[in-house]
Enzyme design. Structure first.
Site, short mmCIF file in Angstrom:
data_model
loop_
_atom_site.label_atom_id
_atom_site.label_comp_id
_atom_site.label_asym_id
_atom_site.label_seq_id
_atom_site.Cartn_x
_atom_site.Cartn_y
_atom_site.Cartn_z
N SER A 124 29.69 -32.99 4.02
CA SER A 124 30.09 -31.79 4.75
C SER A 124 30.24 -32.19 6.21
CB SER A 124 29.05 -30.67 4.59
OG SER A 124 27.76 -31.14 4.91
N TYR B 78 27.69 -22.57 17.07
CA TYR B 78 27.59 -21.37 17.88
C TYR B 78 26.97 -21.83 19.19
CZ TYR B 78 26.71 -16.27 17.99
OH TYR B 78 26.72 -14.92 18.24
N ARG C 163 17.39 -20.17 15.13
CA ARG C 163 16.85 -19.44 16.28
C ARG C 163 17.77 -19.69 17.47
NH1 ARG C 163 12.08 -21.88 19.59
NH2 ARG C 163 13.90 -23.05 20.30
N GLY C 164 18.11 -20.95 17.68
CA GLY C 164 18.99 -21.34 18.78
C GLY C 164 18.23 -21.67 20.05
N ASP C 165 18.96 -22.17 21.01
CA ASP C 165 18.41 -22.50 22.33
C ASP C 165 19.12 -21.64 23.36
OD1 ASP C 165 16.63 -24.54 21.61
OD2 ASP C 165 18.29 -25.97 21.45
N LYS D 224 10.87 -20.84 6.52
CA LYS D 224 12.29 -20.47 6.62
C LYS D 224 12.94 -20.45 5.23
CE LYS D 224 13.65 -23.52 9.90
NZ LYS D 224 14.47 -24.10 10.99
N GLN E 101 18.47 -32.27 11.66
CA GLN E 101 18.88 -32.86 12.93
C GLN E 101 19.19 -34.33 12.65
OE1 GLN E 101 20.36 -32.77 15.62
NE2 GLN E 101 18.97 -31.35 16.65
N PHE F 292 21.95 -37.05 24.01
CA PHE F 292 21.82 -35.98 23.01
C PHE F 292 20.50 -36.15 22.24
CE2 PHE F 292 24.47 -34.18 19.16
CZ PHE F 292 23.84 -32.94 19.31
N HIS G 270 25.55 -34.58 5.76
CA HIS G 270 26.21 -33.64 6.67
C HIS G 270 26.53 -34.38 7.97
CE1 HIS G 270 27.21 -29.76 8.44
NE2 HIS G 270 26.39 -30.00 9.45
N ARG H 160 35.65 -35.42 16.43
CA ARG H 160 36.32 -36.74 16.49
C ARG H 160 36.22 -37.32 15.07
NH1 ARG H 160 38.24 -38.11 21.22
NH2 ARG H 160 37.28 -37.17 23.04
P1 FAD Z 1 13.14 -23.02 14.31
O1 FAD Z 1 13.06 -23.97 13.19
O2 FAD Z 1 12.92 -21.61 14.03
O3 FAD Z 1 12.15 -23.46 15.49
C1 FAD Z 1 12.17 -24.78 15.99
C2 FAD Z 1 10.78 -25.39 15.86
O4 FAD Z 1 9.87 -24.67 16.69
C3 FAD Z 1 10.28 -25.29 14.45
O5 FAD Z 1 10.64 -26.45 13.74
C4 FAD Z 1 8.82 -25.05 14.62
O6 FAD Z 1 8.15 -26.28 14.67
C5 FAD Z 1 8.70 -24.39 15.97
N1 FAD Z 1 8.57 -22.91 15.88
C6 FAD Z 1 9.45 -22.00 16.32
N2 FAD Z 1 8.99 -20.75 16.13
C7 FAD Z 1 7.79 -20.89 15.54
C8 FAD Z 1 6.79 -19.97 15.10
N3 FAD Z 1 6.93 -18.64 15.27
N4 FAD Z 1 5.68 -20.47 14.52
C9 FAD Z 1 5.50 -21.79 14.38
N5 FAD Z 1 6.41 -22.72 14.79
C10 FAD Z 1 7.53 -22.27 15.36
N6 FAD Z 1 21.92 -24.67 18.33
C11 FAD Z 1 22.85 -23.78 18.78
O7 FAD Z 1 22.67 -23.16 19.84
N7 FAD Z 1 24.01 -23.56 18.07
C12 FAD Z 1 24.26 -24.17 16.89
O8 FAD Z 1 25.30 -23.95 16.28
C13 FAD Z 1 23.29 -25.10 16.38
N8 FAD Z 1 23.47 -25.73 15.20
C14 FAD Z 1 22.47 -26.53 14.68
C15 FAD Z 1 22.64 -27.07 13.41
C16 FAD Z 1 21.64 -27.86 12.84
C17 FAD Z 1 21.83 -28.43 11.46
C18 FAD Z 1 20.45 -28.13 13.59
C19 FAD Z 1 19.36 -28.98 13.00
C20 FAD Z 1 20.28 -27.58 14.88
C21 FAD Z 1 21.29 -26.79 15.42
N9 FAD Z 1 21.14 -26.19 16.69
C22 FAD Z 1 22.11 -25.32 17.15
C23 FAD Z 1 19.98 -26.49 17.52
C24 FAD Z 1 18.87 -25.44 17.34
O9 FAD Z 1 19.32 -24.18 17.78
C25 FAD Z 1 17.67 -25.88 18.15
O10 FAD Z 1 17.10 -27.03 17.61
C26 FAD Z 1 16.62 -24.79 18.34
O11 FAD Z 1 15.68 -25.23 19.32
C27 FAD Z 1 15.84 -24.51 17.09
O12 FAD Z 1 16.53 -23.71 16.20
P2 FAD Z 1 15.95 -23.56 14.68
O13 FAD Z 1 16.57 -22.41 14.02
O14 FAD Z 1 16.02 -24.86 13.98
O15 FAD Z 1 14.47 -23.16 15.09
#
Ligand code: FAD
Length: 288
Positions: A7, A41, A99-101, A159, A170, A210, A259, A265
């Site tokens: 993918s 996103y 969740r996002g950043d 999750k 990642q 990165f 993936h 690119r």
């Molecule tokens: P989560 O998994 O919910 O949280 C990240 C980590 O923080 C967890 O692994 C956990 O250890 C800890 N944590 C968070 N909340 C809690 C809680 N309540 N209790 C306990 N531990 C907690 N970012 C973007 O902005 N746009 C994108 O399109 C995008 N695509 C991505 C695609 C992939 C495949 C990956 C791996 C990352 C992507 N990201 C993207 C980056 C991602 O948004 C960041 O890594 C962000 O910091 C975490 O998002 P998450 O949903 O993985 O978070």
């Protein structure tokens, strides 16, 4: 070694030139018959409209199975779910739920007033709609915000238990990192598919920056190898060899899907796929 399923991840274009580049990327990689292609996103929800447009256009014109990334940042629950419903109305029912950043430089994630507090809440709400295939992020090198590796895996399990179908990781640089993570996930009772995220290294400076930002460990041997390759102007050769070896080590250990973070690119991803036995199968629909 049997050829893996693949993918591809793209980001939405912000300029006309970038749109052409995305389309070239799609045309190059589509014949490899991906399981799905996904569109990111932007951090802080910055590319919300561009993501929506790119997802809808790709779905309509490429014939590929498209997945839309969606984050909880900077939006109320209703706004976030309305975006998901919009994807579904456009015919896209696969979501990478994150969740996002927040945008760069604005500190740690903050729940938006009326927004989702975390990814688990978002996944539960999407799963309750009953119409989405949901993928989530996973972190073999540990997410920088995780208290420790086990806490990260426990959160991944939460999750998946909340209704997600599959995890995409990642990127990481050594097969061992993923294999250890996969074992630890199995030990924690995770039985859903975990797909390794692969970053072909187009540009070492960019890739290492990165990696440092997202907590991916950079092995010394890789740093040394790129230093030499850059000096000898052989970066492309090294990048193809390193990425192909990483992928084949994973396949040898039973991984059947990969993936790729393409960064829009296509060449390196295509070359690695070919080396792994993933060869052209289908042609694009509706190509002008
Ligand atoms: P989560 O998994 O919910 O949280 C990240 C980590 O923080 C967890 O692994 C956990 O250890 C800890 N944590 C968070 N909340 C809690 C809680 N309540 N209790 C306990 N531990 C907690 N970012 C973007 O902005 N746009 C994108 O399109 C995008 N695509 C991505 C695609 C992939 C495949 C990956 C791996 C990352 C992507 N990201 C993207 C980056 C991602 O948004 C960041 O890594 C962000 O910091 C975490 O998002 P998450 O949903 O993985 O978070």
């Amino acid at each position: 070694m049997s050829a893996p399923k693949v993918s591809f991840e793209f980001f939405p274009p912000q300029t006309l030139e970038a749109s052409f580049r995305l389309w070239d990327t799609v045309q190059t990689l589509a014949p490899l018959d991906p399981r799905f292609v996904s569109v990111t996103y932007g951090a802080g929800g910055t590319t919300r409209d561009l993501t929506r447009e790119a997802v809808a256009t790709l779905h309509k014109s490429s014939g590929l199975n498209v997945a839309a990334h969606l984050t909880c940042v900077n939006a109320t629950r209703d706004e976030t779910l309305a975006i998901a419903d919009g994807f579904a109305e456009a015919g896209v029912s696969e979501i990478v739920a994150l969740r996002g950043d927040p945008p760069k430089g604005s500190g740690a994630f903050q729940q938006h007033p009326g927004g989702f507090a975390n990814s688990v809440e978002l996944i539960e709400a999407l799963a309750a709609k009953g119409k989405f295939t949901i993928r989530v992020g996973a972190y073999p090198d540990k997410h920088p915000e995780a208290a420790n590796a086990q806490a990260d895996i426990d959160w991944l399990k939460a999750k998946l238990d909340a209704g997600a179908d599959e995890a995409l990781t990642q990127f990481f640089f050594e097969a061992e990192t993923f294999l250890r993570f996969r074992d630890a996930c199995a030990k924690a009772g995770i039985d859903k598919k975990i797909v390794p995220g692969i970053l072909p290294i187009e540009n070492w400076k960019g890739a290492s920056r990165f990696a440092r930002n997202c907590g991916t460990v950079i092995p010394q041997w890789l740093e040394d190898a790129f230093e030499t390759a850059i000096r000898d102007n052989r970066q492309d050769l090294l990048a193809t060899a390193v990425c192909t070896e990483l992928c084949s080590d994973l396949i040898d250990e039973g991984v059947d899907s990969l993936h790729f973070y393409t960064m829009n690119r296509p060449e390196l991803t295509r070359d690695v796929c070919h080396a792994l036995g993933v060869t052209p199968k289908v042609s694009l629909q509706n190509v002008a």
